[in-house]
Write an enzyme that holds these catalytic residues in place. Structure first.
Site: not given
Ligand code: ADQ
Length: 464
Positions: A157, A365
């Site tokens: 990921h 990311d």
């Molecule tokens: P993450 O590093 O966690 O994931 P991201 O892809 O942005 O990053 O996903 C975060 C998730 O958490 C999103 O669905 C978002 O809505 C939720 N989230 C963040 N802050 C929040 C808040 N305050 N309240 C509620 N929900 C919140 C890892 C990798 C990424 C990759 C994903 C999936 O680092 O690059 O996109 O896995 O493969």
């Protein structure tokens, strides 16, 4: 039809109000597990005095949920240690933050092996095994050592770093060898795939064939890229749900006609939060028309609080937002609203929709799902503008966003200033292009394309 076995560090089973609480990824994996009578295997979230390969089984719909505990030592060495203090920073190009320790290394391989031993008795010969992410790279290798011949796939990921960066890790070869136990490796983007191929060819004496097969460590495997998506339809629906509309209206009332810029991230040093706040500070400095007229809402719930670097970043952000507010705030306007908590997905959808722009500026990311969620939550008649880092995997697909270099503060400032003044027809045009992509390459398409590719590769072989 063969069963699907999902292996991930955490198992997140959608509850009765599934879509409101679980993320799109959990829902998508769970629905595939239901379809294929699958098993979801991972850590229970419990830390106990002494861990074993004992597994707790629960049954939900036609899915078996199998979990195992970690000991305090496992948690320190495997989870906080090797996974989150070595692999996470390194794979995000933060060699400066990478803490390598042989104890962590041993703990990582020990826990991966224990997961494999706990999982193996649950496997049937025709199963497809799908292992997720950097915590469990070595799980497949141990399954192979035990004689498992199922088709096995691995999806990373997070980014895959360039060879020169990976090679700073003392045991990089052991990790690469472990990856070759799988039959299919999936990355988020083409550059990640290329970085892996380059490592294999130049550092592991491997070969890349014309049809994309990779041979090294005595095995031939497939590697490809599968950009992960969101459930776009669900996010669009959630954005007009009553809960979202309540948040939308509350936000609009509190903004009193001013513009809102949103940032939503786990509090993590890869997300570029201090640089983002510094760019917002410079926007107010360089373009005074924004003073009193624009607010940045940064939502950043704490994550990994046991790792020192995460405590540091929280303190840094609190200081930075306090400084900007101290400098620019007026009695009826605060430039930065910094919120250190998480929100229900429907509430978040309403806040996305209430924002005229989103700043998604990670330094690196794998993909970044927030960028896609922001797009899906917009009002088609009056959409907000996405400002997206070129170093997020999502930038490869979301080319109609305003793409910026988060290391170049002026680029971010100008991107944001432009976004805040974009005329409606251009906003609509950009949004339509983004939404087409987010909808057509959604999380089900990602899941199905990985599973179908895994199904089509030659059956797994024991390690030589
Ligand atoms: P993450 O590093 O966690 O994931 P991201 O892809 O942005 O990053 O996903 C975060 C998730 O958490 C999103 O669905 C978002 O809505 C939720 N989230 C963040 N802050 C929040 C808040 N305050 N309240 C509620 N929900 C919140 C890892 C990798 C990424 C990759 C994903 C999936 O680092 O690059 O996109 O896995 O493969």
């Amino acid at each position: 039809m063969s069963r699907l076995i999902v292996v991930s560090n955490r198992v997140s089973v959608p509850g009765p109000r599934d879509k409101a609480t679980a993320g799109g990824l959990a829902v998508a994996l769970y629905s595939a597990l239901r379809k294929y009578n699958g098993v979801w295997f991972g850590w229970s979230g419990e830390i106990v005095d002494s861990a074993s390969s004992q597994v707790e089984l629960q049954y939900s719909d036609s899915v078996t949920i199998a979990t195992t505990d970690l000991s305090h030592e496992d948690y320190e060495e495997y989870y906080n240690g090797f996974a989150n203090s070595a692999l996470w920073p390194l794979f995000h190009y933060r060699i400066d933050l990478t803490a390598y320790d042989r104890r962590f290394d041993k703990g990582y391989f020990r826990v991966n092996a224990r997961f494999a031993h706990a999982l193996a008795p649950l496997l049937q010969p025709e199963d497809l095994v799908w292992v997720h992410d950097y915590h469990l790279i070595a799980c497949g290798e141990e399954l192979r050592r035990m004689g498992c011949e199922q088709r096995m796939g691995f999806f990373l990921h997070i980014p895959f770093p360039s060879s020169q960066v990976l090679m700073t890790l003392p045991n990089h070869r052991a990790l690469a060898r472990a990856l070759f136990a799988y039959d299919l490796i999936g990355f988020q983007t083409l550059p990640d795939l290329r970085a892996f191929q380059e490592y294999v060819v130049h550092e592991a004496d491997g070969e890349l064939s014309d049809d994309g097969r990779l041979t090294a460590f005595g095995r031939t495997i497939r590697a490809s890229f599968f950009p992960i998506g969101i459930d776009a339809e669900e996010m669009a629906e959630m954005a007009t749900s009553p809960e979202a509309m309540r948040h939308f209206s509350r936000m609009q009332r509190s903004m009193q006609g001013r513009k809102l810029v949103i940032g939503v991230d786990r509090l993590d040093y890869t997300k570029g939060l201090p640089a983002r706040l510094a760019a917002f500070d410079r926007l107010l400095e360089s373009y005074p028309d924004n003073r009193g007229n624009v607010t940045l809402l940064q939502i950043a719930p704490s994550s990994r609080p046991d790792v020192r670097d995460y405590v540091d970043i929280r303190e840094e952000l609190e200081a930075a937002s306090g400084k900007i507010n101290g400098h620019f705030a007026d009695f009826d306007w605060v430039p930065v609203r910094y919120v250190n908590r998480s929100y229900a997905r429907r509430s978040l959808a309403g806040l996305y929709r209430a924002s005229q722009a989103a700043l998604v500026t990670p330094l690196r990311d794998g993909m970044n799902l927030v960028a896609k969620e922001y797009v899906a939550a917009q009002d088609p008649d009056d959409p907000g503008v996405l400002i997206l880092s070129r170093f997020a995997g999502a930038a490869r697909q979301l080319e109609a966003a305003i793409l910026v270099n988060p290391h170049d503060m002026d680029d971010v400032v100008e991107g944001l200033q432009r976004a805040l003044h974009l005329a409606l027809p251009e906003r609509q045009e950009r949004w339509r292009s983004l939404m087409d992509n987010v909808t057509s390459q959604d999380v089900s398409a990602w899941r199905d394309s990985f599973v179908e590719t895994l199904r089509s590769v030659p059956a797994g072989k024991k390690l030589a």
